[in-house]
Scaffold this motif. Structure first.
Motif, short mmCIF file in Angstrom:
data_model
loop_
_atom_site.label_atom_id
_atom_site.label_comp_id
_atom_site.label_asym_id
_atom_site.label_seq_id
_atom_site.Cartn_x
_atom_site.Cartn_y
_atom_site.Cartn_z
N ASP A 40 0.85 -1.18 0.00
CA ASP A 40 0.00 0.00 0.00
C ASP A 40 0.89 1.24 0.00
OD1 ASP A 40 0.96 0.22 2.60
OD2 ASP A 40 -0.83 -0.67 3.48
N ASP A 41 0.37 2.36 0.41
CA ASP A 41 1.13 3.61 0.36
C ASP A 41 1.96 3.86 1.61
OD1 ASP A 41 0.22 4.22 -2.17
OD2 ASP A 41 -1.56 5.28 -1.43
N SER A 42 2.03 2.92 2.53
CA SER A 42 2.77 3.16 3.77
C SER A 42 4.28 3.08 3.56
CB SER A 42 2.36 2.14 4.83
OG SER A 42 2.75 0.82 4.45
N ASP A 43 4.72 2.42 2.48
CA ASP A 43 6.13 2.30 2.13
C ASP A 43 6.95 1.63 3.23
OD1 ASP A 43 8.26 2.51 0.37
OD2 ASP A 43 8.92 4.43 1.18
N VAL A 44 6.39 0.59 3.83
CA VAL A 44 7.15 -0.22 4.78
C VAL A 44 8.02 -1.19 4.00
CG1 VAL A 44 7.01 -1.94 6.61
CG2 VAL A 44 5.43 0.00 6.60
N ARG A 45 9.31 -1.19 4.30
CA ARG A 45 10.25 -2.08 3.62
C ARG A 45 10.62 -3.24 4.54
NH1 ARG A 45 12.18 0.59 -0.92
NH2 ARG A 45 10.95 2.51 -1.19
N LEU A 46 11.11 -4.31 3.94
CA LEU A 46 11.45 -5.49 4.73
C LEU A 46 12.48 -5.18 5.80
CD1 LEU A 46 10.94 -8.48 5.15
CD2 LEU A 46 12.67 -8.97 3.41
N ILE A 47 13.46 -4.30 5.49
CA ILE A 47 14.49 -3.99 6.47
C ILE A 47 13.95 -3.16 7.62
CG2 ILE A 47 15.36 -1.85 5.45
CD1 ILE A 47 18.20 -2.96 6.11
N ASP A 48 12.77 -2.54 7.45
CA ASP A 48 12.13 -1.88 8.59
C ASP A 48 11.68 -2.89 9.64
OD1 ASP A 48 12.27 0.81 7.66
OD2 ASP A 48 10.58 0.43 6.31
N LEU A 49 11.45 -4.14 9.20
CA LEU A 49 10.87 -5.15 10.07
C LEU A 49 11.88 -6.16 10.60
CD1 LEU A 49 7.68 -5.94 7.96
CD2 LEU A 49 7.94 -4.25 9.78
N VAL A 50 12.97 -6.40 9.86
CA VAL A 50 13.93 -7.44 10.25
C VAL A 50 15.35 -6.98 9.96
CG1 VAL A 50 12.36 -9.39 9.84
CG2 VAL A 50 13.77 -8.54 7.96
#
Length: 416
Positions: free
Chosen positions: A122-132
Motif C-alpha cells: 500500500d502507500d505506507s512504504d514499509v520495507r522489509l528492512i524496517d521489520l527485520v
C-alpha cells in the motif's frame, strides 16, 4: 530468528522456519515466468560494468529516483514475497523485538535487494528492512576447510586488523578501469579517521606511521596477504576491484580480486597486462594444481572471522548454481561472516561526475566507514542493518542521490 530458503525448480519455491524464541513455519511459491520477468526488470536498473552501465543507472535507472525505486521494490515484493511471512514477522516483533532473518537465496534471485522490498503493498512504504535484520546464508553445501596455516608465525597477533585499501594494480593508472576507487591518498578525512581509529585500537597490517600510508600501496600482493593472514588476524577489510565471471559460463571460481601482484606471481589466472589477479580458485586450491608439493588455499590464506570485500559484485558467486567465488572461498577458508556486494558499486567519483555532487560528499566512503564500524560491533548484521535503515530514512525523506540504494542496498552480510 527466521531461516528462509529459496529454491529454483522452474518456479520459485520458498520455505521458512522460526527458531530462537519463536515457533512456526511456512511455504511460498512464485510462478517461474513472473520471477524471470521481475529479475529482468531489476537487472535492467542495476549499475552495470563500465562507464555507460554506470551512467545509465544514474541517469535513468530506477534506483536513482525515489518514486521509480518504490515502484520497483513493490513489484519485486508482489512477485517474490509471501504476505503470510510478513504477518508472522509482525507478530514476532510485537513480542520479541526486531527478528533476524537468515535468507538463503536461489541463484536466480541472488541479486535481489531483499532489504528494499515494499512488503505492505500500500502507500505506507514499509520495507522489509524496517521489520527485520537480514543476513544472507551461504549455500548449505559449503564446508570450512582445516586452516592450519603453512609457515605460521611463532608469535601471532590474533587481534590484528588487515587493511587492503585501494591497492595499486600494476600496469593501470589511477584513472583507468582498474585504477583508484577511493581517490587521492590523504584527501578524505573520514577515511584517514577510520585508519587512525584502528591504529589507536591495536595492530594494523600493514604497519604504517600515518593513516595516509595505508592507501594506494604497491606492496600488497598475494604473498604479503598470505603472510599477514597466517600471522593471525581478527578482521580483513579489502576495498578495491573485483572482476566477475560470466554467470552463463558457470565458473564462479574464475572471479578475481586485484592486488599488487605482478605477472611473475604464481597463480592460476592469466596475467592482465603486467598484473596477475588473485582468483577464487587460487584461494580455494592454493598451489595444489601447480606443483607436486602444493599447499591448499586455506593454508596459504586462512581467513579471519570477519572479512569485508567492498568491491564490484564481490558476492556475485551466489548467482551461480555452484558457488565457489570470493565470498564463499573466504568462508571455506575460515571466515564466519563476509560482507560483500550484489552488484557493481559506484565510487564517490561516479557520484561527483554523473550526479554533480560536491567533492565533500563521498557516499562510498560513508559505506566503507559503516562496514568498518559494523565489523567492530559484537553484532555486525544488526549494526549494518541500522545504518541501512538510516540511509533508507534519508532516501524517503529527501530522495537525494547520495542516499539512494544504488550503493547501500548492494551490501549484504553472508554468514555460515
Amino acid at each position: 530468528m527466521v531461516q528462509v530458503r529459496l529454491a529454483d525448480a522452474g518456479d520459485l519455491h520458498m520455505t521458512w522456519t522460526w527458531a530462537r524464541g519463536a515457533q512456526g513455519f511456512g511455504t511460498g511459491y512464485a510462478p517461474g515466468p513472473d520471477v524471470d520477468e521481475a529479475v529482468r526488470a531489476l537487472a535492467a536498473e542495476l549499475p552495470g560494468g563500465g562507464t555507460e552501465g554506470m551512467r545509465r543507472a544514474f541517469e535513468s535507472g530506477a534506483l536513482a529516483t525515489y518514486e521509480k525505486e518504490r515502484r520497483l521494490s513493490r513489484m519485486l515484493a508482489e512477485v517474490l514475497w509471501p504476505p503470510g511471512l510478513t504477518d508472522q514477522i509482525r507478530q514476532v516483533s510485537a513480542h520479541l523485538g526486531r527478528p533476524l532473518m537468515r535468507l538463503q537465496p536461489s541463484p536466480r534471485v541472488a541479486q535481489v535487494p531483499w532489504e528494499l522490498l515494499a512488503v505492505d503493498g500500500d502507500d505506507s512504504d514499509v520495507r522489509l528492512i524496517d521489520l527485520v535484520d537480514i543476513a544472507t546464508t551461504a549455500p548449505a553445501s559449503l564446508r570450512q576447510a582445516g586452516t592450519t596455516p603453512t609457515g605460521q608465525d611463532p608469535d601471532p597477533d590474533p587481534d590484528a586488523v588487515v587493511l587492503v585499501l585501494d591497492p595499486r594494480v600494476p600496469g593501470f593508472r589511477a584513472d583507468s578501469p582498474l585504477g583508484s576507487v577511493l581517490g587521492q591518498p590523504g584527501s578524505d578525512p573520514a577515511l584517514l579517521s577510520l585508519v587512525q581509529r584502528r591504529l589507536d585500537a591495536g595492530t594494523v597490517v600493514p604497519s604504517v606511521a600515518t593513516p595516509a600510508e595505508a592507501f594506494r600501496r604497491t606492496d600488497l600482493d598475494r604473498d604479503w596477504l598470505g603472510e599477514a593472514l597466517r600471522k593471525g588476524a581478527r578482521r580483513l577489510m579489502y576495498v578495491g576491484h573485483v572482476s566477475g565471471a560470466p554467470v552463463e559460463g558457470g565458473q564462479s571460481e574464475d572471479v578475481t580480486l586485484h592486488l599488487c601482484c605482478g605477472p611473475e606471481t604464481t597463480g592460476m589466472t592469466e596475467p592482465v597486462r603486467t598484473h596477475r589477479p588473485l582468483s577464487a580458485k587460487d584461494l580455494l586450491l592454493g598451489t595444489l594444481p601447480l606443483r607436486a608439493d602444493g599447499v591448499p588455499g586455506a593454508h596459504l590464506w586462512p581467513a579471519p572471522p570477519r572479512v569485508a570485500l567492498i568491491a564490484c559484485e564481490s558476492g556475485g558467486d551466489l548467482r551461480f548454481a555452484e558457488s565457489f567465488g570470493l565470498a564463499t572461498a573466504m568462508i571455506h577458508n575460515g571466515a564466519q561472516l563476509v560482507t560483500a556486494t550484489r552488484w557493481a558499486l559506484p565510487t564517490s567519483f561516479a557520484f561527483h561526475r554523473l550526479a554533480g555532487l560536491p567533492q565533500s560528499v563521498r557516499p562510498l566512503t560513508e559505506a566503507v566507514v559503516a562496514v568498518d564500524a559494523a565489523h567492530e560491533d559484537h553484532d555486525p548484521v544488526r549494526r549494518l542493518g541500522a545504518w541501512q535503515r538510516q540511509q533508507l530514512d534519508r532516501w524517503r525523506a529527501d530522495g537525494r542521490i547520495e542516499h539512494s540504494p544504488l550503493l547501500w542496498a548492494a551490501l549484504t552480510c553472508i554468514v555460515r
